[in-house]
Design an enzyme around this catalytic site. Structure first.
Site, short mmCIF file in Angstrom:
data_model
loop_
_atom_site.label_atom_id
_atom_site.label_comp_id
_atom_site.label_asym_id
_atom_site.label_seq_id
_atom_site.Cartn_x
_atom_site.Cartn_y
_atom_site.Cartn_z
N THR A 29 0.83 -1.22 0.00
CA THR A 29 0.00 0.00 0.00
C THR A 29 0.86 1.27 0.00
OG1 THR A 29 -0.32 -0.09 2.40
CG2 THR A 29 -2.05 -1.07 1.06
N HIS A 121 0.45 -16.47 -5.30
CA HIS A 121 -0.73 -16.14 -6.11
C HIS A 121 -0.36 -15.72 -7.53
CE1 HIS A 121 -3.09 -15.32 -2.13
NE2 HIS A 121 -2.87 -16.59 -2.36
N SER A 196 -3.75 -9.52 6.33
CA SER A 196 -4.85 -9.68 7.29
C SER A 196 -4.94 -11.12 7.80
CB SER A 196 -6.18 -9.30 6.64
OG SER A 196 -6.43 -10.16 5.54
P1 CNA Z 1 -5.68 -7.88 2.84
O1 CNA Z 1 -6.67 -8.87 3.32
O2 CNA Z 1 -6.19 -6.69 2.09
O3 CNA Z 1 -4.90 -7.38 4.15
C1 CNA Z 1 -3.97 -6.35 4.13
C2 CNA Z 1 -3.60 -6.01 5.57
O4 CNA Z 1 -2.53 -5.11 5.53
C3 CNA Z 1 -4.73 -5.36 6.37
O5 CNA Z 1 -4.91 -6.08 7.58
C4 CNA Z 1 -4.23 -3.93 6.64
O6 CNA Z 1 -4.54 -3.49 7.94
C5 CNA Z 1 -2.74 -4.09 6.50
N1 CNA Z 1 -2.05 -2.91 5.96
C6 CNA Z 1 -2.38 -2.15 4.89
N2 CNA Z 1 -1.42 -1.23 4.65
C7 CNA Z 1 -0.47 -1.41 5.62
C8 CNA Z 1 0.75 -0.75 5.93
N3 CNA Z 1 1.21 0.25 5.18
N4 CNA Z 1 1.45 -1.18 7.02
C9 CNA Z 1 0.99 -2.18 7.81
N5 CNA Z 1 -0.16 -2.85 7.56
C10 CNA Z 1 -0.87 -2.46 6.46
O7 CNA Z 1 -4.55 -8.55 1.94
P2 CNA Z 1 -3.82 -9.95 2.12
O8 CNA Z 1 -2.56 -9.89 1.38
O9 CNA Z 1 -3.78 -10.37 3.53
O10 CNA Z 1 -4.82 -10.91 1.35
C11 CNA Z 1 -4.39 -11.78 0.44
C12 CNA Z 1 -4.72 -11.32 -1.01
C13 CNA Z 1 -4.27 -9.93 -1.37
C14 CNA Z 1 -4.04 -12.15 -2.02
O11 CNA Z 1 -4.99 -12.85 -2.72
C15 CNA Z 1 -3.26 -11.20 -2.97
O12 CNA Z 1 -3.16 -11.74 -4.23
C16 CNA Z 1 -4.02 -9.97 -2.87
N6 CNA Z 1 -3.54 -8.65 -3.32
C17 CNA Z 1 -2.27 -8.38 -3.74
C18 CNA Z 1 -1.89 -7.08 -4.07
C19 CNA Z 1 -0.48 -6.81 -4.52
O13 CNA Z 1 0.15 -7.65 -5.18
N7 CNA Z 1 0.06 -5.64 -4.18
C20 CNA Z 1 -2.80 -6.04 -3.96
C21 CNA Z 1 -4.14 -6.34 -3.52
C22 CNA Z 1 -4.47 -7.64 -3.20
#
Ligand code: CNA
Length: 257
Positions: A29, A121, A196
Protein backbone atom coordinates in the site's frame (compact mmCIF):
# COMPACT_ATOMS: atom_id res chain seq x y z
CA UNK A 1 6.06 4.25 17.67
CA UNK A 2 7.17 1.86 20.43
CA UNK A 3 10.97 1.72 20.08
CA UNK A 4 11.12 -1.13 22.61
CA UNK A 5 9.01 -3.38 20.37
CA UNK A 6 11.14 -2.54 17.35
CA UNK A 7 14.34 -3.32 19.27
CA UNK A 8 12.84 -6.63 20.37
CA UNK A 9 11.78 -7.54 16.83
CA UNK A 10 15.26 -6.67 15.53
CA UNK A 11 16.92 -8.74 18.24
CA UNK A 12 14.78 -11.75 17.33
CA UNK A 13 15.67 -11.28 13.64
CA UNK A 14 19.37 -10.96 14.45
CA UNK A 15 19.38 -14.05 16.66
CA UNK A 16 17.27 -16.27 14.39
CA UNK A 17 19.08 -19.07 12.57
CA UNK A 18 16.55 -19.23 9.72
CA UNK A 19 14.09 -16.35 9.39
CA UNK A 20 11.50 -16.05 6.64
CA UNK A 21 8.94 -13.35 5.86
CA UNK A 22 5.30 -13.70 4.85
CA UNK A 23 3.93 -10.61 3.13
CA UNK A 24 0.54 -9.49 1.86
CA UNK A 25 -1.14 -6.60 0.13
CA UNK A 26 -0.45 -4.22 3.06
CA UNK A 27 3.24 -4.46 2.21
CA UNK A 28 2.54 -2.64 -1.06
CA UNK A 29 0.00 0.00 0.00
CA UNK A 30 2.88 2.49 0.57
CA UNK A 31 3.69 1.90 -3.13
CA UNK A 32 0.21 3.13 -4.03
CA UNK A 33 -1.41 -0.28 -4.61
CA UNK A 34 -4.63 -0.62 -2.63
CA UNK A 35 -5.04 -3.78 -0.53
CA UNK A 36 -8.22 -5.84 -0.34
CA UNK A 37 -9.60 -5.41 3.12
CA UNK A 38 -8.51 -2.08 4.63
CA UNK A 39 -11.67 -0.19 5.61
CA UNK A 40 -12.61 2.32 2.87
CA UNK A 41 -9.62 1.89 0.54
CA UNK A 42 -9.55 -1.93 0.24
CA UNK A 43 -10.64 -3.21 -3.17
CA UNK A 44 -13.22 -5.61 -1.73
CA UNK A 45 -14.95 -2.77 0.08
CA UNK A 46 -15.77 -1.40 -3.41
CA UNK A 47 -16.41 -4.43 -5.64
CA UNK A 48 -17.63 -7.99 -5.12
CA UNK A 49 -14.65 -10.35 -5.56
CA UNK A 50 -16.81 -13.20 -6.85
CA UNK A 51 -18.15 -10.99 -9.64
CA UNK A 52 -14.82 -9.67 -10.89
CA UNK A 53 -11.87 -11.67 -9.61
CA UNK A 54 -12.95 -15.27 -10.17
CA UNK A 55 -12.00 -17.58 -13.01
CA UNK A 56 -15.75 -18.09 -13.56
CA UNK A 57 -16.18 -14.34 -14.13
CA UNK A 58 -13.21 -14.40 -16.54
CA UNK A 59 -14.70 -17.23 -18.65
CA UNK A 60 -18.23 -15.83 -18.45
CA UNK A 61 -17.27 -12.54 -20.07
CA UNK A 62 -13.55 -12.07 -20.89
CA UNK A 63 -14.19 -8.67 -22.53
CA UNK A 64 -15.83 -7.29 -19.39
CA UNK A 65 -13.09 -8.80 -17.25
CA UNK A 66 -10.37 -7.12 -19.30
CA UNK A 67 -12.23 -3.83 -19.30
CA UNK A 68 -12.28 -3.96 -15.49
CA UNK A 69 -8.78 -5.35 -14.92
CA UNK A 70 -6.56 -3.61 -17.45
CA UNK A 71 -6.00 -0.44 -15.40
CA UNK A 72 -5.06 -2.52 -12.42
CA UNK A 73 -2.82 -4.77 -14.53
CA UNK A 74 -0.86 -1.83 -15.92
CA UNK A 75 -0.64 -0.17 -12.50
CA UNK A 76 1.21 -3.24 -11.20
CA UNK A 77 3.78 -3.00 -14.01
CA UNK A 78 4.59 0.64 -13.21
CA UNK A 79 4.60 0.36 -9.40
CA UNK A 80 7.84 0.86 -7.50
CA UNK A 81 9.07 -0.78 -4.29
CA UNK A 82 8.79 1.12 -1.02
CA UNK A 83 11.09 1.16 2.05
CA UNK A 84 9.47 -2.01 3.43
CA UNK A 85 10.43 -3.98 0.30
CA UNK A 86 13.95 -2.56 0.42
CA UNK A 87 14.28 -3.47 4.12
CA UNK A 88 13.50 -7.13 3.39
CA UNK A 89 16.01 -7.16 0.52
CA UNK A 90 18.65 -5.68 2.88
CA UNK A 91 17.89 -8.25 5.57
CA UNK A 92 18.37 -11.02 2.99
CA UNK A 93 21.59 -9.41 1.79
CA UNK A 94 22.99 -9.38 5.35
CA UNK A 95 22.03 -13.04 5.83
CA UNK A 96 19.25 -12.29 8.34
CA UNK A 97 16.37 -13.41 6.10
CA UNK A 98 16.31 -16.58 4.03
CA UNK A 99 13.15 -16.19 1.96
CA UNK A 100 10.10 -14.06 1.30
CA UNK A 101 6.78 -15.84 0.84
CA UNK A 102 4.34 -13.40 -0.69
CA UNK A 103 0.66 -13.32 -1.53
CA UNK A 104 1.37 -10.27 -3.68
CA UNK A 105 1.40 -10.40 -7.44
CA UNK A 106 3.15 -7.07 -7.99
CA UNK A 107 6.80 -8.14 -8.42
CA UNK A 108 7.93 -5.44 -5.97
CA UNK A 109 10.05 -7.71 -3.77
CA UNK A 110 12.10 -8.68 -6.82
CA UNK A 111 12.29 -5.04 -7.99
CA UNK A 112 13.69 -4.14 -4.54
CA UNK A 113 16.38 -6.81 -4.85
CA UNK A 114 15.00 -9.79 -2.90
CA UNK A 115 16.42 -12.98 -4.42
CA UNK A 116 14.40 -15.81 -2.92
CA UNK A 117 10.75 -14.91 -3.41
CA UNK A 118 7.98 -17.50 -3.34
CA UNK A 119 4.88 -16.16 -5.10
CA UNK A 120 1.76 -17.96 -3.89
CA UNK A 121 -0.73 -16.14 -6.11
CA UNK A 122 1.23 -15.83 -9.35
CA UNK A 123 2.46 -12.53 -10.74
CA UNK A 124 1.46 -9.69 -13.01
CA UNK A 125 4.80 -9.70 -14.93
CA UNK A 126 3.57 -12.48 -17.15
CA UNK A 127 0.54 -13.53 -19.12
CA UNK A 128 -0.28 -17.17 -19.83
CA UNK A 129 -2.25 -18.89 -22.59
CA UNK A 130 -5.02 -20.93 -21.02
CA UNK A 131 -4.85 -23.45 -23.91
CA UNK A 132 -1.15 -24.09 -24.69
CA UNK A 133 0.46 -22.63 -21.54
CA UNK A 134 2.71 -20.24 -23.48
CA UNK A 135 3.99 -17.40 -21.28
CA UNK A 136 4.66 -13.87 -22.57
CA UNK A 137 5.64 -10.61 -20.81
CA UNK A 138 2.48 -8.94 -19.49
CA UNK A 139 3.51 -5.63 -21.05
CA UNK A 140 2.85 -7.13 -24.50
CA UNK A 141 -0.58 -8.30 -23.35
CA UNK A 142 -1.57 -4.85 -22.14
CA UNK A 143 -0.18 -3.06 -25.20
CA UNK A 144 -2.27 -5.42 -27.36
CA UNK A 145 -5.38 -4.92 -25.24
CA UNK A 146 -5.09 -1.14 -25.18
CA UNK A 147 -4.78 -1.05 -29.00
CA UNK A 148 -7.53 -3.58 -29.83
CA UNK A 149 -9.83 -3.34 -26.75
CA UNK A 150 -10.46 -7.07 -27.14
CA UNK A 151 -9.60 -9.94 -24.83
CA UNK A 152 -6.11 -10.93 -26.07
CA UNK A 153 -5.53 -14.26 -27.83
CA UNK A 154 -2.38 -16.41 -27.98
CA UNK A 155 -0.25 -15.79 -31.07
CA UNK A 156 0.65 -19.49 -31.21
CA UNK A 157 -2.69 -21.27 -30.73
CA UNK A 158 -5.37 -18.53 -30.47
CA UNK A 159 -6.21 -19.65 -26.92
CA UNK A 160 -7.38 -17.09 -24.38
CA UNK A 161 -4.58 -15.16 -22.64
CA UNK A 162 -4.81 -14.27 -18.96
CA UNK A 163 -2.41 -12.41 -16.65
CA UNK A 164 -0.49 -15.14 -14.80
CA UNK A 165 -2.24 -14.48 -11.50
CA UNK A 166 -4.40 -16.83 -9.49
CA UNK A 167 -8.07 -15.87 -9.56
CA UNK A 168 -10.67 -17.09 -7.08
CA UNK A 169 -11.64 -20.62 -8.11
CA UNK A 170 -8.15 -21.51 -9.40
CA UNK A 171 -5.59 -23.82 -7.79
CA UNK A 172 -2.49 -22.26 -6.27
CA UNK A 173 0.78 -23.11 -8.07
CA UNK A 174 1.84 -26.45 -6.57
CA UNK A 175 5.60 -25.79 -6.52
CA UNK A 176 5.20 -22.42 -4.79
CA UNK A 177 2.85 -23.86 -2.18
CA UNK A 178 5.22 -26.75 -1.48
CA UNK A 179 8.17 -24.36 -1.09
CA UNK A 180 6.15 -22.14 1.26
CA UNK A 181 5.24 -25.13 3.45
CA UNK A 182 8.89 -26.20 3.52
CA UNK A 183 10.00 -22.71 4.58
CA UNK A 184 7.31 -22.54 7.27
CA UNK A 185 8.47 -25.89 8.67
CA UNK A 186 12.16 -24.98 8.49
CA UNK A 187 12.14 -21.46 9.93
CA UNK A 188 12.72 -20.52 13.56
CA UNK A 189 11.29 -17.03 13.01
CA UNK A 190 8.51 -15.81 10.73
CA UNK A 191 8.12 -12.08 10.11
CA UNK A 192 4.50 -11.50 9.05
CA UNK A 193 4.03 -8.12 7.36
CA UNK A 194 1.02 -6.40 5.80
CA UNK A 195 -1.44 -9.26 5.67
CA UNK A 196 -4.85 -9.68 7.29
CA UNK A 197 -4.29 -13.48 7.46
CA UNK A 198 -7.83 -13.97 6.19
CA UNK A 199 -6.97 -15.98 3.07
CA UNK A 200 -5.85 -19.61 3.35
CA UNK A 201 -3.55 -21.40 2.70
CA UNK A 202 -1.19 -18.43 3.20
CA UNK A 203 -2.93 -17.61 6.48
CA UNK A 204 -2.05 -21.06 7.82
CA UNK A 205 1.70 -20.59 7.39
CA UNK A 206 2.34 -18.66 10.65
CA UNK A 207 0.45 -21.38 12.54
CA UNK A 208 2.50 -24.12 10.84
CA UNK A 209 5.67 -22.27 11.84
CA UNK A 210 4.41 -21.78 15.39
CA UNK A 211 3.66 -25.50 15.78
CA UNK A 212 7.37 -26.09 15.03
CA UNK A 213 8.29 -23.68 17.83
CA UNK A 214 9.19 -20.82 15.49
CA UNK A 215 8.74 -17.31 16.85
CA UNK A 216 6.38 -14.86 15.15
CA UNK A 217 6.86 -11.13 14.64
CA UNK A 218 3.77 -9.41 13.19
CA UNK A 219 3.72 -5.94 11.65
CA UNK A 220 0.23 -4.97 10.47
CA UNK A 221 -2.12 -2.02 10.94
CA UNK A 222 -5.06 -4.16 12.00
CA UNK A 223 -5.04 -7.04 14.49
CA UNK A 224 -4.78 -10.56 12.99
CA UNK A 225 -5.85 -13.93 14.35
CA UNK A 226 -2.17 -14.85 14.89
CA UNK A 227 -1.43 -11.84 17.16
CA UNK A 228 -1.94 -13.74 20.40
CA UNK A 229 0.65 -16.36 19.29
CA UNK A 230 3.33 -13.80 18.40
CA UNK A 231 6.40 -12.74 20.37
CA UNK A 232 6.12 -9.19 19.02
CA UNK A 233 3.10 -7.44 17.46
CA UNK A 234 3.46 -3.94 15.99
CA UNK A 235 0.30 -2.25 14.66
CA UNK A 236 2.16 0.32 12.56
CA UNK A 237 3.14 1.04 8.95
CA UNK A 238 5.43 -1.62 7.43
CA UNK A 239 7.28 1.13 5.52
CA UNK A 240 8.25 2.76 8.84
CA UNK A 241 8.87 -0.31 10.97
CA UNK A 242 10.79 -2.68 8.67
CA UNK A 243 13.54 -0.18 7.74
CA UNK A 244 14.11 0.42 11.47
CA UNK A 245 14.41 -3.32 12.10
CA UNK A 246 16.86 -3.65 9.19
CA UNK A 247 18.88 -0.69 10.45
CA UNK A 248 19.25 -2.18 13.94
CA UNK A 249 20.26 -5.56 12.46
CA UNK A 250 22.85 -3.78 10.30
CA UNK A 251 24.31 -1.96 13.34
CA UNK A 252 24.52 -5.19 15.36
CA UNK A 253 26.24 -6.83 12.42
CA UNK A 254 28.83 -4.04 12.10
CA UNK A 255 29.62 -4.37 15.81
CA UNK A 256 30.31 -8.09 15.55
CA UNK A 257 32.75 -7.66 12.64
P1 CNA B 1 -5.68 -7.88 2.84
O1 CNA B 1 -6.67 -8.87 3.32
O2 CNA B 1 -6.19 -6.69 2.09
O3 CNA B 1 -4.90 -7.38 4.15
C1 CNA B 1 -3.97 -6.35 4.13
C2 CNA B 1 -3.60 -6.01 5.57
O4 CNA B 1 -2.53 -5.11 5.53
C3 CNA B 1 -4.73 -5.36 6.37
O5 CNA B 1 -4.91 -6.08 7.58
C4 CNA B 1 -4.23 -3.93 6.64
O6 CNA B 1 -4.54 -3.49 7.94
C5 CNA B 1 -2.74 -4.09 6.50
N1 CNA B 1 -2.05 -2.91 5.96
C6 CNA B 1 -2.38 -2.15 4.89
N2 CNA B 1 -1.42 -1.23 4.65
C7 CNA B 1 -0.47 -1.41 5.62
C8 CNA B 1 0.75 -0.75 5.93
N3 CNA B 1 1.21 0.25 5.18
N4 CNA B 1 1.45 -1.18 7.02
C9 CNA B 1 0.99 -2.18 7.81
N5 CNA B 1 -0.16 -2.85 7.56
C10 CNA B 1 -0.87 -2.46 6.46
O7 CNA B 1 -4.55 -8.55 1.94
P2 CNA B 1 -3.82 -9.95 2.12
O8 CNA B 1 -2.56 -9.89 1.38
O9 CNA B 1 -3.78 -10.37 3.53
O10 CNA B 1 -4.82 -10.91 1.35
C11 CNA B 1 -4.39 -11.78 0.44
C12 CNA B 1 -4.72 -11.32 -1.01
C13 CNA B 1 -4.27 -9.93 -1.37
C14 CNA B 1 -4.04 -12.15 -2.02
O11 CNA B 1 -4.99 -12.85 -2.72
C15 CNA B 1 -3.26 -11.20 -2.97
O12 CNA B 1 -3.16 -11.74 -4.23
C16 CNA B 1 -4.02 -9.97 -2.87
N6 CNA B 1 -3.54 -8.65 -3.32
C17 CNA B 1 -2.27 -8.38 -3.74
C18 CNA B 1 -1.89 -7.08 -4.07
C19 CNA B 1 -0.48 -6.81 -4.52
O13 CNA B 1 0.15 -7.65 -5.18
N7 CNA B 1 0.06 -5.64 -4.18
C20 CNA B 1 -2.80 -6.04 -3.96
C21 CNA B 1 -4.14 -6.34 -3.52
C22 CNA B 1 -4.47 -7.64 -3.20
Amino acid sequence: MDQGLIERAARLMAEAKYAVALTGAGHSTPSGIPDFRSPGSGLWTQVNPEEVASIQAFYRDPEAWYAWYHERGTMFLDAQPNPAHRALAELEEMGRLQAVITQNIDNLHQKAGSKKVIELHGNTREAICLRCGDIIPARLLWEGYIQERQAPRCEKCSGMMKPNVILFGEMLPEEALKSAWEEAEKCDLMLVAGTSLEVTPAADLPFMARRREAKLVIVNFQPTRADSYAEVVIHEDVAEVLPKIAEICQKRRSKTF
